[in-house]
Design a protein around this motif. Structure first.
Motif, PDB file in Angstrom:
ATOM      1  N   LEU A  59       0.847  -1.188   0.000  1.00  0.00           N
ATOM      2  CA  LEU A  59       0.000   0.000   0.000  1.00  0.00           C
ATOM      3  C   LEU A  59       0.886   1.242   0.000  1.00  0.00           C
ATOM      4  O   LEU A  59       1.768   1.387   0.846  1.00  0.00           O
ATOM      5  N   ALA A  60       0.635   2.115  -0.952  1.00  0.00           N
ATOM      6  CA  ALA A  60       1.360   3.382  -1.035  1.00  0.00           C
ATOM      7  C   ALA A  60       0.367   4.514  -0.809  1.00  0.00           C
ATOM      8  O   ALA A  60      -0.606   4.642  -1.550  1.00  0.00           O
ATOM      9  N   THR A  61       0.606   5.310   0.215  1.00  0.00           N
ATOM     10  CA  THR A  61      -0.203   6.497   0.454  1.00  0.00           C
ATOM     11  C   THR A  61       0.551   7.673  -0.151  1.00  0.00           C
ATOM     12  O   THR A  61       1.637   8.022   0.301  1.00  0.00           O
ATOM     13  N   VAL A  62      -0.032   8.246  -1.193  1.00  0.00           N
ATOM     14  CA  VAL A  62       0.612   9.316  -1.946  1.00  0.00           C
ATOM     15  C   VAL A  62      -0.005  10.640  -1.515  1.00  0.00           C
ATOM     16  O   VAL A  62      -1.212  10.841  -1.647  1.00  0.00           O
ATOM     17  N   TYR A  63       0.827  11.528  -0.990  1.00  0.00           N
ATOM     18  CA  TYR A  63       0.371  12.853  -0.574  1.00  0.00           C
ATOM     19  C   TYR A  63       0.596  13.813  -1.735  1.00  0.00           C
ATOM     20  O   TYR A  63       1.714  13.933  -2.236  1.00  0.00           O
ATOM     21  N   VAL A  64      -0.476  14.460  -2.165  1.00  0.00           N
ATOM     22  CA  VAL A  64      -0.407  15.366  -3.314  1.00  0.00           C
ATOM     23  C   VAL A  64      -0.996  16.723  -2.941  1.00  0.00           C
ATOM     24  O   VAL A  64      -1.788  16.833  -2.003  1.00  0.00           O
ATOM     25  N   MET A  65      -0.589  17.736  -3.710  1.00  0.00           N
ATOM     26  CA  MET A  65      -1.149  19.067  -3.529  1.00  0.00           C
ATOM     27  C   MET A  65      -1.033  19.812  -4.855  1.00  0.00           C
ATOM     28  O   MET A  65       0.057  19.915  -5.411  1.00  0.00           O
ATOM     29  N   PRO A  66      -2.178  20.303  -5.371  1.00  0.00           N
ATOM     30  CA  PRO A  66      -2.090  21.130  -6.571  1.00  0.00           C
ATOM     31  C   PRO A  66      -1.418  22.458  -6.236  1.00  0.00           C
ATOM     32  O   PRO A  66      -1.536  22.952  -5.114  1.00  0.00           O
ATOM     33  N   LEU A  67      -0.713  23.004  -7.204  1.00  0.00           N
ATOM     34  CA  LEU A  67      -0.021  24.267  -7.000  1.00  0.00           C
ATOM     35  C   LEU A  67      -1.034  25.340  -6.617  1.00  0.00           C
ATOM     36  O   LEU A  67      -2.058  25.499  -7.265  1.00  0.00           O
ATOM     37  N   GLY A  68      -0.765  26.031  -5.547  1.00  0.00           N
ATOM     38  CA  GLY A  68      -1.682  27.048  -5.050  1.00  0.00           C
ATOM     39  C   GLY A  68      -2.714  26.490  -4.087  1.00  0.00           C
ATOM     40  O   GLY A  68      -3.457  27.234  -3.470  1.00  0.00           O
ATOM     41  N   GLY A  69      -2.797  25.178  -3.962  1.00  0.00           N
ATOM     42  CA  GLY A  69      -3.733  24.555  -3.039  1.00  0.00           C
ATOM     43  C   GLY A  69      -5.189  24.666  -3.454  1.00  0.00           C
ATOM     44  O   GLY A  69      -6.083  24.498  -2.631  1.00  0.00           O
ATOM     45  N   GLU A  70      -5.438  24.927  -4.735  1.00  0.00           N
ATOM     46  CA  GLU A  70      -6.811  25.096  -5.206  1.00  0.00           C
ATOM     47  C   GLU A  70      -7.375  23.776  -5.715  1.00  0.00           C
ATOM     48  O   GLU A  70      -6.656  22.961  -6.289  1.00  0.00           O
ATOM     49  N   ASN A  71      -8.668  23.576  -5.521  1.00  0.00           N
ATOM     50  CA  ASN A  71      -9.400  22.411  -6.035  1.00  0.00           C
ATOM     51  C   ASN A  71      -8.801  21.084  -5.572  1.00  0.00           C
ATOM     52  O   ASN A  71      -8.687  20.139  -6.349  1.00  0.00           O
ATOM     53  N   VAL A  72      -8.426  21.001  -4.330  1.00  0.00           N
ATOM     54  CA  VAL A  72      -7.787  19.793  -3.806  1.00  0.00           C
ATOM     55  C   VAL A  72      -8.728  18.599  -3.895  1.00  0.00           C
ATOM     56  O   VAL A  72      -8.321  17.513  -4.327  1.00  0.00           O
ATOM     57  N   THR A  73      -9.987  18.786  -3.512  1.00  0.00           N
ATOM     58  CA  THR A  73     -10.920  17.654  -3.519  1.00  0.00           C
ATOM     59  C   THR A  73     -11.176  17.156  -4.939  1.00  0.00           C
ATOM     60  O   THR A  73     -11.285  15.948  -5.156  1.00  0.00           O
ATOM     61  N   GLU A  74     -11.243  18.073  -5.906  1.00  0.00           N
ATOM     62  CA  GLU A  74     -11.433  17.661  -7.304  1.00  0.00           C
ATOM     63  C   GLU A  74     -10.234  16.867  -7.808  1.00  0.00           C
ATOM     64  O   GLU A  74     -10.389  15.865  -8.505  1.00  0.00           O
ATOM     65  N   VAL A  75      -9.043  17.319  -7.466  1.00  0.00           N
ATOM     66  CA  VAL A  75      -7.826  16.638  -7.904  1.00  0.00           C
ATOM     67  C   VAL A  75      -7.747  15.249  -7.268  1.00  0.00           C
ATOM     68  O   VAL A  75      -7.435  14.261  -7.946  1.00  0.00           O
ATOM     69  N   LEU A  76      -8.055  15.153  -5.977  1.00  0.00           N
ATOM     70  CA  LEU A  76      -8.030  13.850  -5.305  1.00  0.00           C
ATOM     71  C   LEU A  76      -9.054  12.901  -5.925  1.00  0.00           C
ATOM     72  O   LEU A  76      -8.766  11.708  -6.127  1.00  0.00           O
ATOM     73  N   ALA A  77     -10.236  13.412  -6.236  1.00  0.00           N
ATOM     74  CA  ALA A  77     -11.267  12.573  -6.863  1.00  0.00           C
ATOM     75  C   ALA A  77     -10.818  12.102  -8.243  1.00  0.00           C
ATOM     76  O   ALA A  77     -11.026  10.936  -8.609  1.00  0.00           O
ATOM     77  N   ALA A  78     -10.181  12.982  -9.011  1.00  0.00           N
ATOM     78  CA  ALA A  78      -9.701  12.607 -10.345  1.00  0.00           C
ATOM     79  C   ALA A  78      -8.605  11.551 -10.249  1.00  0.00           C
ATOM     80  O   ALA A  78      -8.581  10.591 -11.028  1.00  0.00           O
ATOM     81  N   LEU A  79      -7.701  11.714  -9.302  1.00  0.00           N
ATOM     82  CA  LEU A  79      -6.639  10.716  -9.132  1.00  0.00           C
ATOM     83  C   LEU A  79      -7.225   9.378  -8.688  1.00  0.00           C
ATOM     84  O   LEU A  79      -6.762   8.320  -9.128  1.00  0.00           O
ATOM     85  N   ASP A  80      -8.239   9.416  -7.838  1.00  0.00           N
ATOM     86  CA  ASP A  80      -8.901   8.171  -7.422  1.00  0.00           C
ATOM     87  C   ASP A  80      -9.580   7.481  -8.604  1.00  0.00           C
ATOM     88  O   ASP A  80      -9.589   6.255  -8.683  1.00  0.00           O
ATOM     89  N   ARG A  81     -10.140   8.267  -9.516  1.00  0.00           N
ATOM     90  CA  ARG A  81     -10.779   7.679 -10.701  1.00  0.00           C
ATOM     91  C   ARG A  81      -9.768   6.955 -11.585  1.00  0.00           C
ATOM     92  O   ARG A  81     -10.108   5.990 -12.261  1.00  0.00           O
ATOM     93  N   HIS A  82      -8.533   7.428 -11.584  1.00  0.00           N
ATOM     94  CA  HIS A  82      -7.495   6.852 -12.444  1.00  0.00           C
ATOM     95  C   HIS A  82      -6.492   6.016 -11.649  1.00  0.00           C
ATOM     96  O   HIS A  82      -5.369   5.795 -12.100  1.00  0.00           O
ATOM     97  N   LYS A  83      -6.920   5.549 -10.497  1.00  0.00           N
ATOM     98  CA  LYS A  83      -6.049   4.787  -9.603  1.00  0.00           C
ATOM     99  C   LYS A  83      -5.489   3.531 -10.277  1.00  0.00           C
ATOM    100  O   LYS A  83      -4.314   3.206 -10.128  1.00  0.00           O
ATOM    101  N   LYS A  84      -6.316   2.838 -11.040  1.00  0.00           N
ATOM    102  CA  LYS A  84      -5.890   1.594 -11.678  1.00  0.00           C
ATOM    103  C   LYS A  84      -4.793   1.857 -12.716  1.00  0.00           C
ATOM    104  O   LYS A  84      -3.788   1.144 -12.766  1.00  0.00           O
ATOM    105  N   LEU A  85      -4.978   2.887 -13.530  1.00  0.00           N
ATOM    106  CA  LEU A  85      -3.971   3.261 -14.524  1.00  0.00           C
ATOM    107  C   LEU A  85      -2.658   3.645 -13.843  1.00  0.00           C
ATOM    108  O   LEU A  85      -1.578   3.202 -14.252  1.00  0.00           O
TER     109      LEU A  85
END
Length: 155
Positions: A59-85
């Protein structure tokens, strides 16, 4: 747990740290090259400051942050959608017995640094710093001691 996976005090082993760094580099490269076609990720610069691996490296827990800290929840949701890829790409780039499952979280470091900045700019701290500066000026110790001679020995 055996000493192989955890050292004293619950600290990660060298292997966990090394694999986490390899996964972090692979994930950073994937996000930089924009291999993911998702409107929530297009045109966004996403930093990967930290990756933490489980002791069994599955299990790898990847900590991410979009530049400027904007739209964090959207970015996390998008990364979760592409988790398999992303998991498949990590497996291709990092040679491990098992491809680690990937979990994404917002990096708490940016929030923590914001709290520290707020504390340092608070009126109480500014007042304390001003009092300290006045005390230093009154005692004649405003900064480093002055050198009077070429050797700094008073000559």
């Amino acid at each position: 747990m055996s000493r192989l996976h955890h050292q004293q005090g619950g600290q990660p082993s060298q292997r966990m740290l090394r694999v986490a760094e390899l996964v972090r580099h692979a994930m950073s490269e994937l996000l930089t090259r924009s291999d993911i076609n998702d409107p929530a990720l297009e045109g966004k610069v996403i930093t990967v400051p930290d990756v933490r691996m489980s002791p069994d490296l599955k299990l790898a827990t990847v900590y991410v942050m979009p530049l400027g800290g904007e739209n964090v929840t959207e970015v996390l949701a998008a990364l979760d959608r592409h988790k398999k890829l992303l998991r498949g790409e990590i497996a291709r780039r990092v040679s491990l017995r098992f491809a680690p499952d990937v979990r994404f979280k917002a990096d708490p470091g940016f929030e923590y640094s914001g709290k520290i900045d707020a504390l340092l700019s608070s009126p109480k701290v500014k007042q304390d710093l001003e009092v300290q500066d006045l005390e230093l000026k009154d005692s004649g110790c405003a900064g480093a001691p002055a050198k009077t001679g070429p050797a700094g020995d008073g000559e």
